[in-house]
Design an enzyme around this catalytic site. Structure first.
Site, PDB file in Angstrom:
ATOM      1  N   ARG A 135       0.814  -1.218   0.000  1.00 26.46           N
ATOM      2  CA  ARG A 135       0.000   0.000   0.000  1.00 26.46           C
ATOM      3  C   ARG A 135       0.848   1.269   0.000  1.00 26.46           C
ATOM      4  O   ARG A 135       0.378   2.342   0.341  1.00 26.46           O
ATOM      5  CB  ARG A 135      -0.967  -0.014   1.193  1.00 26.46           C
ATOM      6  CG  ARG A 135      -1.915  -1.218   1.142  1.00 26.46           C
ATOM      7  CD  ARG A 135      -3.047  -1.107   2.117  1.00 26.46           C
ATOM      8  NE  ARG A 135      -3.876  -2.303   2.128  1.00 26.46           N
ATOM      9  CZ  ARG A 135      -4.829  -2.573   1.250  1.00 26.46           C
ATOM     10  NH1 ARG A 135      -5.063  -1.730   0.267  1.00 26.46           N
ATOM     11  NH2 ARG A 135      -5.546  -3.683   1.340  1.00 26.46           N
ATOM     12  N   TYR A 169      -1.232  -3.400  -4.524  1.00 25.72           N
ATOM     13  CA  TYR A 169      -2.622  -3.064  -4.846  1.00 25.72           C
ATOM     14  C   TYR A 169      -2.747  -1.695  -5.515  1.00 25.72           C
ATOM     15  O   TYR A 169      -3.790  -1.357  -6.062  1.00 25.72           O
ATOM     16  CB  TYR A 169      -3.476  -3.081  -3.575  1.00 25.72           C
ATOM     17  CG  TYR A 169      -3.602  -4.449  -2.932  1.00 25.72           C
ATOM     18  CD1 TYR A 169      -3.878  -5.577  -3.695  1.00 25.72           C
ATOM     19  CD2 TYR A 169      -3.438  -4.607  -1.557  1.00 25.72           C
ATOM     20  CE1 TYR A 169      -3.994  -6.826  -3.110  1.00 25.72           C
ATOM     21  CE2 TYR A 169      -3.564  -5.853  -0.955  1.00 25.72           C
ATOM     22  CZ  TYR A 169      -3.838  -6.956  -1.733  1.00 25.72           C
ATOM     23  OH  TYR A 169      -3.947  -8.198  -1.152  1.00 25.72           O
ATOM     24  N   ASP A 171     -15.636  -9.587  -4.891  1.00 24.45           N
ATOM     25  CA  ASP A 171     -14.418 -10.250  -4.434  1.00 24.45           C
ATOM     26  C   ASP A 171     -14.468 -10.362  -2.910  1.00 24.45           C
ATOM     27  O   ASP A 171     -13.991  -9.472  -2.203  1.00 24.45           O
ATOM     28  CB  ASP A 171     -13.204  -9.443  -4.899  1.00 24.45           C
ATOM     29  CG  ASP A 171     -11.888 -10.083  -4.507  1.00 24.45           C
ATOM     30  OD1 ASP A 171     -11.901 -11.193  -3.958  1.00 24.45           O
ATOM     31  OD2 ASP A 171     -10.831  -9.459  -4.756  1.00 24.45           O
ATOM     32  N   GLU A 215      -3.300 -12.252 -12.732  1.00 23.77           N
ATOM     33  CA  GLU A 215      -4.382 -12.857 -11.944  1.00 23.77           C
ATOM     34  C   GLU A 215      -5.747 -12.557 -12.554  1.00 23.77           C
ATOM     35  O   GLU A 215      -6.009 -11.428 -12.967  1.00 23.77           O
ATOM     36  CB  GLU A 215      -4.327 -12.341 -10.508  1.00 23.77           C
ATOM     37  CG  GLU A 215      -5.354 -12.976  -9.586  1.00 23.77           C
ATOM     38  CD  GLU A 215      -5.175 -12.558  -8.136  1.00 23.77           C
ATOM     39  OE1 GLU A 215      -6.126 -12.729  -7.351  1.00 23.77           O
ATOM     40  OE2 GLU A 215      -4.079 -12.049  -7.792  1.00 23.77           O
ATOM     41  N   HIS A 264      -2.381  -7.978 -10.261  1.00 20.81           N
ATOM     42  CA  HIS A 264      -3.695  -7.659 -10.809  1.00 20.81           C
ATOM     43  C   HIS A 264      -3.498  -6.833 -12.083  1.00 20.81           C
ATOM     44  O   HIS A 264      -2.755  -5.850 -12.065  1.00 20.81           O
ATOM     45  CB  HIS A 264      -4.517  -6.859  -9.800  1.00 20.81           C
ATOM     46  CG  HIS A 264      -4.856  -7.636  -8.567  1.00 20.81           C
ATOM     47  ND1 HIS A 264      -5.555  -7.089  -7.509  1.00 20.81           N
ATOM     48  CD2 HIS A 264      -4.607  -8.922  -8.204  1.00 20.81           C
ATOM     49  CE1 HIS A 264      -5.721  -7.990  -6.554  1.00 20.81           C
ATOM     50  NE2 HIS A 264      -5.144  -9.118  -6.960  1.00 20.81           N
ATOM     51  N   HIS A 291     -13.488 -13.121  -0.119  1.00 16.55           N
ATOM     52  CA  HIS A 291     -12.892 -14.414   0.198  1.00 16.55           C
ATOM     53  C   HIS A 291     -13.501 -15.001   1.474  1.00 16.55           C
ATOM     54  O   HIS A 291     -13.782 -14.281   2.435  1.00 16.55           O
ATOM     55  CB  HIS A 291     -11.389 -14.276   0.402  1.00 16.55           C
ATOM     56  CG  HIS A 291     -10.653 -13.860  -0.828  1.00 16.55           C
ATOM     57  ND1 HIS A 291      -9.274 -13.860  -0.907  1.00 16.55           N
ATOM     58  CD2 HIS A 291     -11.085 -13.437  -2.047  1.00 16.55           C
ATOM     59  CE1 HIS A 291      -8.898 -13.447  -2.101  1.00 16.55           C
ATOM     60  NE2 HIS A 291      -9.991 -13.172  -2.806  1.00 16.55           N
ATOM     61  N   HIS A 320      -4.983 -19.380  -6.587  1.00 20.50           N
ATOM     62  CA  HIS A 320      -5.341 -18.890  -5.263  1.00 20.50           C
ATOM     63  C   HIS A 320      -6.569 -19.670  -4.822  1.00 20.50           C
ATOM     64  O   HIS A 320      -7.599 -19.644  -5.503  1.00 20.50           O
ATOM     65  CB  HIS A 320      -5.654 -17.388  -5.291  1.00 20.50           C
ATOM     66  CG  HIS A 320      -4.443 -16.541  -5.478  1.00 20.50           C
ATOM     67  ND1 HIS A 320      -4.507 -15.214  -5.871  1.00 20.50           N
ATOM     68  CD2 HIS A 320      -3.122 -16.806  -5.319  1.00 20.50           C
ATOM     69  CE1 HIS A 320      -3.280 -14.719  -5.939  1.00 20.50           C
ATOM     70  NE2 HIS A 320      -2.435 -15.664  -5.613  1.00 20.50           N
ATOM     71  N   GLU A 376      -5.647 -17.481   0.455  1.00 13.79           N
ATOM     72  CA  GLU A 376      -5.763 -16.068   0.840  1.00 13.79           C
ATOM     73  C   GLU A 376      -7.034 -15.893   1.676  1.00 13.79           C
ATOM     74  O   GLU A 376      -7.737 -14.900   1.585  1.00 13.79           O
ATOM     75  CB  GLU A 376      -5.843 -15.183  -0.398  1.00 13.79           C
ATOM     76  CG  GLU A 376      -4.619 -15.212  -1.274  1.00 13.79           C
ATOM     77  CD  GLU A 376      -4.775 -14.347  -2.514  1.00 13.79           C
ATOM     78  OE1 GLU A 376      -3.821 -13.687  -2.901  1.00 13.79           O
ATOM     79  OE2 GLU A 376      -5.885 -14.343  -3.104  1.00 13.79           O
ATOM     80  N   HIS A 381       3.122 -11.531  -4.512  1.00 12.54           N
ATOM     81  CA  HIS A 381       1.936 -10.786  -4.960  1.00 12.54           C
ATOM     82  C   HIS A 381       2.275  -9.319  -5.113  1.00 12.54           C
ATOM     83  O   HIS A 381       2.970  -8.735  -4.287  1.00 12.54           O
ATOM     84  CB  HIS A 381       0.800 -10.953  -3.949  1.00 12.54           C
ATOM     85  CG  HIS A 381      -0.552 -10.602  -4.492  1.00 12.54           C
ATOM     86  ND1 HIS A 381      -0.891  -9.334  -4.886  1.00 12.54           N
ATOM     87  CD2 HIS A 381      -1.652 -11.366  -4.715  1.00 12.54           C
ATOM     88  CE1 HIS A 381      -2.143  -9.325  -5.313  1.00 12.54           C
ATOM     89  NE2 HIS A 381      -2.627 -10.550  -5.238  1.00 12.54           N
ATOM     90  N   HIS A 437     -12.475 -15.460  -7.343  1.00 16.39           N
ATOM     91  CA  HIS A 437     -12.662 -14.508  -8.439  1.00 16.39           C
ATOM     92  C   HIS A 437     -13.372 -15.167  -9.620  1.00 16.39           C
ATOM     93  O   HIS A 437     -14.271 -14.571 -10.226  1.00 16.39           O
ATOM     94  CB  HIS A 437     -11.308 -13.967  -8.907  1.00 16.39           C
ATOM     95  CG  HIS A 437     -10.596 -13.138  -7.880  1.00 16.39           C
ATOM     96  ND1 HIS A 437      -9.341 -12.612  -8.099  1.00 16.39           N
ATOM     97  CD2 HIS A 437     -10.957 -12.747  -6.633  1.00 16.39           C
ATOM     98  CE1 HIS A 437      -8.958 -11.930  -7.023  1.00 16.39           C
ATOM     99  NE2 HIS A 437      -9.922 -12.013  -6.129  1.00 16.39           N
ATOM    100  N   ASP A 459      -7.678 -17.451  -9.492  1.00 13.02           N
ATOM    101  CA  ASP A 459      -8.243 -17.329  -8.151  1.00 13.02           C
ATOM    102  C   ASP A 459      -9.634 -17.960  -8.176  1.00 13.02           C
ATOM    103  O   ASP A 459     -10.490 -17.554  -8.964  1.00 13.02           O
ATOM    104  CB  ASP A 459      -8.321 -15.858  -7.747  1.00 13.02           C
ATOM    105  CG  ASP A 459      -8.790 -15.658  -6.321  1.00 13.02           C
ATOM    106  OD1 ASP A 459      -9.912 -16.100  -5.996  1.00 13.02           O
ATOM    107  OD2 ASP A 459      -8.057 -15.041  -5.528  1.00 13.02           O
TER     108      ASP A 459
END
Length: 391
Positions: free
Chosen positions: A105, A140, A297, A213, A177, A299, A284, A329, A137, A250, A247
């Site tokens: 982040r 974001y 999305d 992904e 992503h 999880h 994932h 995840e 990964h 997803h 994923d």
């Protein structure tokens, strides 16, 4: 039907921490690793004796990992130093793992020290992890599909920095992503921009494979359809250095119904036709709190969502998902023993061969995971309530 997999030798049952157990996962039903799979067998760490520190347990305290061609793990923390991710993976019994190579982040983070890099590589050797079973990964913040040149450049610099960090650590894969149109251009235009960034990054790195992904399909985000993933790959010049991570949450949220064995076969066939199985570099493993086609999305822990535990049985017993990182995840409520439980459950599912006992076994596993999740969720809620009361 779950196919019985024959072998020439016997392998040990999943070894859990002392407080963990799973009914119906007896040694008579554990899958042995055959001679042709021996190169994929996880080497358990040597039982070394060393001085125990406050933040680093003795090697003997780590659970022994199951030998299996299905490399199941979790996205673990790298807090305190990237090398700690390796230890944290070993602590949950993982045969593969994911991590952030810097803050996910923030645009910038301090570079690795030589000590960080050497310690990471040393722990990879000590605990027997192979680079191809580690799936870092991406940040974001990155949006390689942004039509704004200045913003896209900022994303690219962050993206490239991550790739270079992976190569410093000797890793081979990098999952990210794909990006978004931000509502300003068509998806086709953004797809070309993403591919151009991948091409530029490949020219400034040596060997890292960029792994795209699939996404859940919300808003202007690219990558929810296999055709969009293929569109990016089509524009990548060096196709030996690009791949896909699927994923499960997803895919389900995007409308791909993998909740049944037939559904999984149909979707996997569609992926092979539209993209190509040779591009599959990882999965994932996430259950879904949201319904099929919801484009949300969300999880959920294994077996507790709309996918259900049977979905993961046919995924982790599919020969096509061998020898690639299969990464959890799922929510942990700040308690990683949930991952220990889920990893052990998935390893058990990959070896189920007696059809008459499958429903009973799956129910037992779900009950174990549910009990642990509820306990930690309640503890987290209680802590939050006490913290608010003190303010």
């Amino acid at each position: 039907m779950v196919q019985t997999r024959r072998s020439t030798a016997a392998s040990a049952p999943p070894t859990l921490t002392s407080s963990d157990s799973f009914p119906k996962c007896s040694s008579k039903r554990r899958k042995a690793v055959s001679a042709d799979e021996s190169e994929h067998t996880t080497k358990t760490p040597a039982q070394k004796k060393r001085k125990k520190t406050e933040d680093e347990p003795l090697t003997e305290d780590f659970p022994v990992r199951v030998s299996s061609p299905w490399k199941i793990g979790a996205h673990v923390s790298a807090a305190g130093g990237v090398e700690n991710a390796v230890r944290n993976a070993a602590m949950v019994g993982a045969n593969a793992f994911a991590l952030f190579v810097k803050s996910q982040r923030k645009w910038d983070s301090p570079q690795f020290s030589a000590e960080n890099v050497n310690a990471f590589k040393g722990r990879m050797r000590e605990f027997g992890y192979l680079p191809k079973h580690v799936l870092p990964h991406g940040s974001y913040l990155v949006n390689l599909g942004n039509p704004d040149e200045e913003k896209r450049r900022k994303s690219f610099d962050c993206f490239l920095d991550d790739l270079q960090r992976c190569e410093q650590l000797g890793l081979e894969l990098y999952n990210f992503h794909p990006g978004s149109t931000v509502g300003q251009v068509t998806k086709e235009e953004s797809i070309v921009l993403i591919a151009e960034c991948i091409n530029d990054a490949h020219k400034e790195t040596k060997y890292i494979t960029t792994v795209i992904e699939n996404m859940a399909g919300s808003g202007n985000v690219i990558g929810s359809r296999f055709s969009e993933l293929k569109g990016i790959i089509d524009h990548v010049e060096d196709k030996t250095r690009v791949g896909v991570c699927l994923d499960t949450c997803h895919a389900f949220a995007a409308g791909y119904d993998i909740s049944t064995k037939d559904g999984w076969e149909y979707v996997f066939s569609a992926f092979d036709t539209e993209v190509g199985l040779s591009y599959l570099k990882g999965l994932h493993l996430n259950d879904s709190k949201a319904a099929l086609g919801s484009k949300k999305d969300r999880h959920e822990n294994i077996g507790l969502g709309h996918l259900g535990i049977a979905t993961f049985r046919h995924i982790v017993s599919d020969p096509r998902t061998r020898d690639i990182p299969l990464i959890l995840e799922t929510p942990t409520f700040e308690a990683t023993d949930i991952w220990t439980k889920e990893i052990a459950a998935l390893n058990c599912l990959s070896d189920l061969v007696e059809d008459s006992e499958i429903p009973e076994t799956e129910l037992s596993l779900v009950n174990e995971i549910t009990s642990l999740v509820r306990s930690h969720a309640a503890n987290k809620t209680e802590k939050a309530s006490k913290a608010r009361a003190r303010k």
